[in-house]
Write a protein that holds these residues in place. Structure first.
Motif: not given
Ligand SMILES: Nc1ncnc2c1ncn2[C@@H]1O[C@H](COP(=O)(O)OP(=O)(O)OP(=O)(O)O)[C@@H](O)[C@H]1O
Ligand SMILES: Nc1ncnc2c1ncn2[C@@H]1O[C@H](COP(=O)(O)OP(=O)(O)OP(=O)(O)O)[C@@H](O)[C@H]1O
Ligand SMILES: [Mg+2]
Ligand SMILES: [Mg+2]
Ligand SMILES: [Zn+2]
Lengths: 280, 341, 273, 280, 273
Positions: D86-107
């Motif tokens: 969802a975060l990386s779909r609309d192109g505002r965030l690069k995928q690695d950034t989206a992954i980083g955010i979700v990863f850290a948030g969930m952890f």
């Protein structure tokens, strides 16, 4: 309300914690902007983990002096940065892959070192989750010095880092010392991470590097403003998160990161884009 | 003797911690060869086994663990060993987390120490023979229905201790009376595995239990030097629950309000602890040698209390001040008395 | 106006007699096969050289070597007497720049990057740098889009931005790898017109293109490549049927027509010479 | 020598461990090939960490049945995959950034959940470093089933995953269900990770995903061969690593990963490229 | 031969009477500014349409909408009567493909990807698919490089690979966004020649280019864009001075010469019509 704000300040550890969280937030956010822009969100988390063998060796060699550990951690991060650089330089591996390999290898080395020398207690959970409440005035002094150093270097090399992050080929033809700058940037990241270990810990430092920068990126299209915003968001999250930890009994590192993530989610939802991309 | 296969020197017994190992030696004497998995000085909560440890367990004739969830990281391995695993604390009346009189979550709290000191009546004692022993993997749901507070955790099923919402305090050895239970359990196990020397084991057990009683009496005597209202304990994590329970101390709190070191406090909890320290006029903060906590140093400095190091989870090296269980307890009690007197 | 942009600072001035590009027996090998073989070439300063040749001829490879991004497998490379990466005043616009178009920089910021090499460490751009950047932007017709975030440019606008950056860089040697690809005809004209102005300033240009007509009309020299150097010289010398066949196989012929020589593809091309 | 090989096999736990390590190696390596190719080396580590809140909730809700935890972990990983998408779909965030955010948030969420439930000790270290020695026959059965499922799916969707990894635009114009496929691939990754938790643990599972695939990539330029090689390398590392752990008293997860890393380093050094790129 | 490649399977056949591309009041807005405004257009099946217009005219934006990669802000889009993403037989070669050139696939593998849509799930390519792929490769002159890893291609070779993939896809509608950019003249000829063969098969082609001469010579229709639709029709109808001024401003004029109409840039262009 004022009570609500002042009560935590009565405790020394809260004063120190708030100061540390703010400092670390600012440092990580500024360095994080470059990381996010270079598409290396992974780097923060990876470098953070590669510190483990350094810490383990440090315990073994120096018998666990805190001051020495800082340098051991830094050395491990530097070695990892150089390793990542060496692996990704010849173009056979993508950078994310190089980072992944070094990260996992170093972390495994750390775990192995700890497991072979079993008679001492490496404070693994503190290392992982930080220990902002146990921070000392010396720690804060160190963090502050590190922060000033990092910000000065970012200011001094602003345009070089910009070129490096944007277009490495250009950096080479401009005869900028691309490789050196790259190492310097990794070093800054390493320093920012080591400085954050006490506050949020290895497991969560990646969030401080990535999330505020990403939030800021959604809000502005200018790098200097992005850095400023990221620093503000990070410092604010540090502050607010610690209050949340105080009042809602949540582990402090986690509370800071969750606050940060929450701010990101809010910004993300409120600043929906005008264009809709179909399936991408 | 290597860890592979039994040697001729006697009964191969593996102990998880150095404290358990010492007690086994006292009972087994020269008939047993004791191997300790978690070395002196290491934190049992976060211990990582290697294949050599697993091999030692597999090759042993008898394995003795504390139980009650102490050996978190060894549990799966212990489960795989079947009947030869003895949980020394089986039969001990286990303290539950909420039976400690902790400072409350909010910041203005009363510490009525009385509550929680004698709770035997609430529990039907130690006789929970569970239908399923040893092998894990049965569904434990039925335990959660119905009798929802029988967390006594006899050894065999303590592997699911960490799945409980309320776990027991594993640090049973802090009360010498509990160690007497250990002695019985260990002596039985040794006798069963090595009937030839059963008589020796029984004799050794009796004399060691007498020593334990003497230790208990000595402690009571020592403690008398501390004023009633000074008998307050603040620890790194919840290590001294049984000690407090036995000798009428009040547990004001712990830096890590958990039975395990694998946890951390929130800012609110730390604030509550500092408030409680001030309120109770606490003079000392007791931390284990296995924990290196800058947090303890900070709190000690901030609140102006003395930092006292104890042996709580493991013995010292053989030439140290706490090379045996007896020495360890004497060292600890002296340190506590010294600090609180 | 261009004088200011391209006036190299004294530190980077080169003796008038040194050759702009000097290649001796240059070879580049990729995993076994040679992309460039035994190229020897001297380019006088101030010349505008069109680099032509079929796809895969090694044009981009040559540029990468000159820019110092690729080390040759054999041979020697000198640019104004220096080794490739040692030369300060070389600007390179690669065939396809792998930049991230969501990067939070404006067109102006990107062009300003061209000044970084001159500024040196610890110095920030001054009024002079800003003027040079504005002039470069105006030159490629992007003055109006200077503040736009780079992701919002069309393909052609992006290409022009890179050329503006190369101009701002103030190089002695410009390497333009197919800079006209994707440009509309007015934009192509704009770029080519700049080349004319550069001649007066002794700026050397290597310009890769597939437009042989343009090459013949607007350049001083043609470098015809096909792995080996097929021919180097004036358009008249190079665009002979013999050379074209050597470079393009039987698919390209030079035919004399009443209004000049016409370069024809197999089934009727449309390029004039 | 034969003794050296056979002695560990006398122990049941070693037999089970070797089997598990081999299985997990194969699963991770195959899925890892797609991850490395998509430049998402981070995904493995990130998904592994995002499992934490699922595990924590699982402990709380299900009372800690082992079987149930598997599903909780999987659910958390799926939620994270969807969040990243969802975060990386609309192109505002690069995928690695989206992954980083979700990863850290969930952890962070996981850490917070654990920290609020005080009275039991969630066995965090197992979760982090795995526990291959305590693996049961049921665990192996589960891993085996998961492995068969993963390999079948990779085989069934081979060409679709290939298109997806190579060119998302093409996938859309070919009317491939790009979004669904992406989720499926994340899901496979999640399953592979959850299946590996027992063997190498969260902290090191990233290595099993990335390192063998990267090693294989250095050796071949064909995807099917790359997958085969990666699987062989991973299985071999699992085997060899466990022997090393046995004889040199190193934590097993770490030994496996270090073996894997060593193989990579050897291949990297021995297969130097013919072309030299100057500073990049 | 092309019959087999482009013969759409019955499931994807469309009524002969349906319009290939049908746009009604299409607008696309990017953060405030319009890239396409109020475009209405019907393209009959089987036509080869050159899409021309200055940089930033919205050509690529139009293609992205047609390919279903971008949702329009307003208006309706129909391709053979279907909504964009619903249409099976559309092949798109974007202006710049963002693919990873180190990916371990051969040229052949990439072209084979074009067949994935036809195969459906769980099926592997058969002999027929392999033949179609080989034919497509031969058509663009890459048969000899089929086994090469894609990173080892030159810029032009890469472009041709994508065209081969589009051919293998067997589309009713081909969207080629500046496919000739970066190609040498023989390669350009090859591609353009394929277009001629497509006409017989009723394959529609939209072909973005800046080469107005080529557009005039080799295409059935010209679509002249500049944010709005300036003109659509035969080359003669579209390439008038009035239209060109509307699209390119004052920088482009149509001049009648003795050998046809010549399209001139400001300072002497070189395109014929
Ligand atoms: N990194 C690489 N590895 C292996 N071979 C390569 C590499 N880069 C280019 N080549 C090969 O080297 C030859 C020259 O490539 P180059 O890109 O220099 O050609 P070019 O003249 O620029 O072509 P174009 O006009 O298509 O841009 C080609 O055959 C190409 O396949
Ligand atoms: N993602 C985007 N966000 C904002 N604006 C955009 C975006 N993509 C394109 N534009 C703008 O939309 C307009 C049309 O762009 P488009 O790429 O469609 O032009 P084009 O006709 O293909 O140009 P060229 O011939 O240079 O390829 C341009 O002004 C461009 O700046
Ligand atoms: Mg080229
Ligand atoms: Mg375009
Ligand atoms: Zn403990």
């Amino acid at each position: 309300m004022l009570d609500w704000l002042l009560e935590p300040l009565a405790f020394d550890f809260m004063q120190r914690g708030l100061l540390a969280a703010t400092l670390v937030g600012v440092i990580c956010a500024v360095v994080g902007c470059y990381i996010v822009l270079r598409g290396m969100a992974f780097l923060g988390d990876a470098l953070a983990h590669t510190i483990l063998p350094g810490m383990a060796l440090g315990y073994l060699v120096s018998g666990g002096q805190r001051g020495a550990l800082f340098w051991w951690a830094l050395a491990a991060a530097v070695v990892s940065s150089l390793g990542i650089g060496a692996l990704s330089r010849d173009g056979r591996l993508k950078q994310d892959t190089a980072i992944g390999i070094v990260f996992a290898g170093m972390f495994a080395l750390g775990v192995a070192l700890i497991s072979t020398a079993r008679s001492y207690a490496v404070d693994l959970s503190h290392f992982l989750f930080g220990n902002i409440l146990g921070i000392t005035n010396q720690d804060i002094g160190l963090t502050f010095s590190v922060g000033v150093l990092v910000l000065l270097l970012v200011w001094a090399f602003y345009k070089e880092f910009l070129v490096l992050a944007f277009d490495v080929q250009l950096a080479t033809t401009l005869r900028l010392p691309a490789r050196l700058l790259e190492i310097l940037l990794s070093l800054l990241t390493a320093v920012a991470i080591v400085a954050s270990l006490q506050t949020v810990g290895v497991a969560l430092v990646a969030a401080m590097l990535v999330t505020p920068a990403a939030t800021a990126m959604l809000l502005t299209k200018s790098l200097p403003r992005m850095m400023l915003l990221a620093a503000l968001i990070a410092a604010g999250s540090g502050f607010l998160g610690l209050y949340i930890s105080f009042y809602f009994n949540v582990a402090s590192g986690a509370a800071i990161v969750l606050t940060c993530t929450l701010i990101f989610v809010l910004v993300w939802l409120l600043r929906r884009p005008g264009v809709r991309n179909a399936a991408a | 003797a290597g860890v592979f296969g039994a040697s001729s020197e006697g009964l191969q017994v593996v102990a998880t911690t150095s404290i358990v190992g010492d007690v086994i030696s006292q009972i087994g004497g020269q008939h047993v060869e004791v191997t300790v998995l978690i070395p002196a000085g290491a934190d049992p909560h976060g211990f990582e086994p290697t294949p050599q440890d697993a091999a030692a367990l597999t090759s042993a004739d008898v394995v003795v663990a504390n139980g009650l969830g102490l050996e978190e990281s060894l549990q799966a391995l212990l489960d795989a060993q079947g009947d030869k695993v003895v949980y020394a604390s089986e039969g001990v009346h286990a303290l539950e987390f909420d039976e400690h009189d902790h400072h409350d979550e909010d910041h203005d709290h009363e510490h009525e120490g009385e509550e929680g000191h004698d709770h035997d009546h609430e529990h039907e004692g130690e006789d929970h023979d569970h239908e399923h022993e040893g092998e894990e993997g049965h569904d434990h749901d039925h335990e959660h229905e119905g009798e929802d507070h029988d967390h006594e955790h006899e050894g065999e099923e303590s592997h699911d201790h960490d799945h409980e919402h309320e776990g027991p305090d594993p640090h049973a050895w802090m009360n010498p009376q509990n160690v007497k239970v250990w002695v019985d359990n260990i002596a039985d196990a040794l006798a069963e595995a090595d009937p030839a020397h059963a008589a020796d084991y029984a004799a050794n057990a009796e004399s060691y239990k007498a020593e334990l009683d003497a230790l208990d009496a000595w402690i009571v005597e020592q403690i008398a030097a501390i004023d009633e209202h000074d008998r307050v304990l603040v620890t790194d994590h919840e290590t001294l629950g049984y000690f407090a329970d036995r000798y009428d101390f009040e547990m004001v709190g712990a830096l890590i309000p958990s039975f395990s070191t694998l946890s951390e406090p929130s800012a609110g909890e730390l604030a509550a602890l500092e408030a409680a320290i001030a309120e109770h006029g606490v003079e000392a903060l007791f931390v284990g040698f296995t924990v290196t906590s800058s947090l303890a140093e900070r709190v000690a400095a901030d609140t102006g209390v003395q930092l006292v190091t104890l042996y709580t989870e493991a013995l010292s090296a053989a030439d140290g001040p706490a090379a045996s269980y007896m020495d360890m307890m004497r060292y600890n009690v002296s340190a506590i008395v010294q600090a609180l007197k | 106006m261009l004088k200011r942009i391209f006036n190299p600072s004294p530190a980077h001035a080169h003796g008038q007699r040194s050759v702009a590009v000097d290649l001796r027996k240059l070879s580049v090998r990729f995993d076994g096969h040679l992309a460039l073989e035994d190229i020897s070439l001297q380019v006088e300063p101030g010349l505008r050289v069109a680099v032509v040749g079929p796809n895969g001829a090694g044009k981009s490879t040559l540029f990468n070597v000159l820019a110092g991004l690729l080390l040759p497998s054999a041979g020697q490379v000198r640019i104004y007497g220096h080794a490739p990466a040692q030369h300060h005043c070389l600007a390179y616009v690669p065939q396809s720049s792998q930049v991230d178009w969501t990067f939070p920089v404006s067109v102006r910021d990107v062009v300003m990057m061209g000044r970084s090499g001159h500024l040196g460490l610890l110095r920030w751009p001054g009024a002079e740098d800003r003027r040079l950047v504005d002039e470069s932007l105006a030159r490629v017709g992007l003055a109006g889009l200077a503040r736009r975030q780079i992701g919002q440019l069309s393909g052609g606008q992006r290409q022009r931005m890179f050329i503006a950056r190369a101009l701002a860089q103030g190089a002695n040697l410009l390497l333009l790898d197919e800079p006209l690809a994707g440009l509309d005809i007015p934009s192509q004209e704009q770029i080519v017109n700049i080349l004319d102005e550069l001649r007066a300033l002794s700026i050397s240009v290597l310009f890769a293109t597939h437009d042989l007509g343009l090459a013949a009309e607007r350049f001083d020299r043609i470098l015809l490549l096909n792995r080996r150097l097929v021919a180097y010289g004036s358009p008249e010398q190079v665009f002979s049927g013999e050379h074209l066949t050597a470079a393009y196989g039987g698919h390209m012929q030079a035919i004399e027509t009443k209004d000049g020589r016409l370069l024809l593809g197999d089934s009727g091309g449309h390029a004039h010479a």
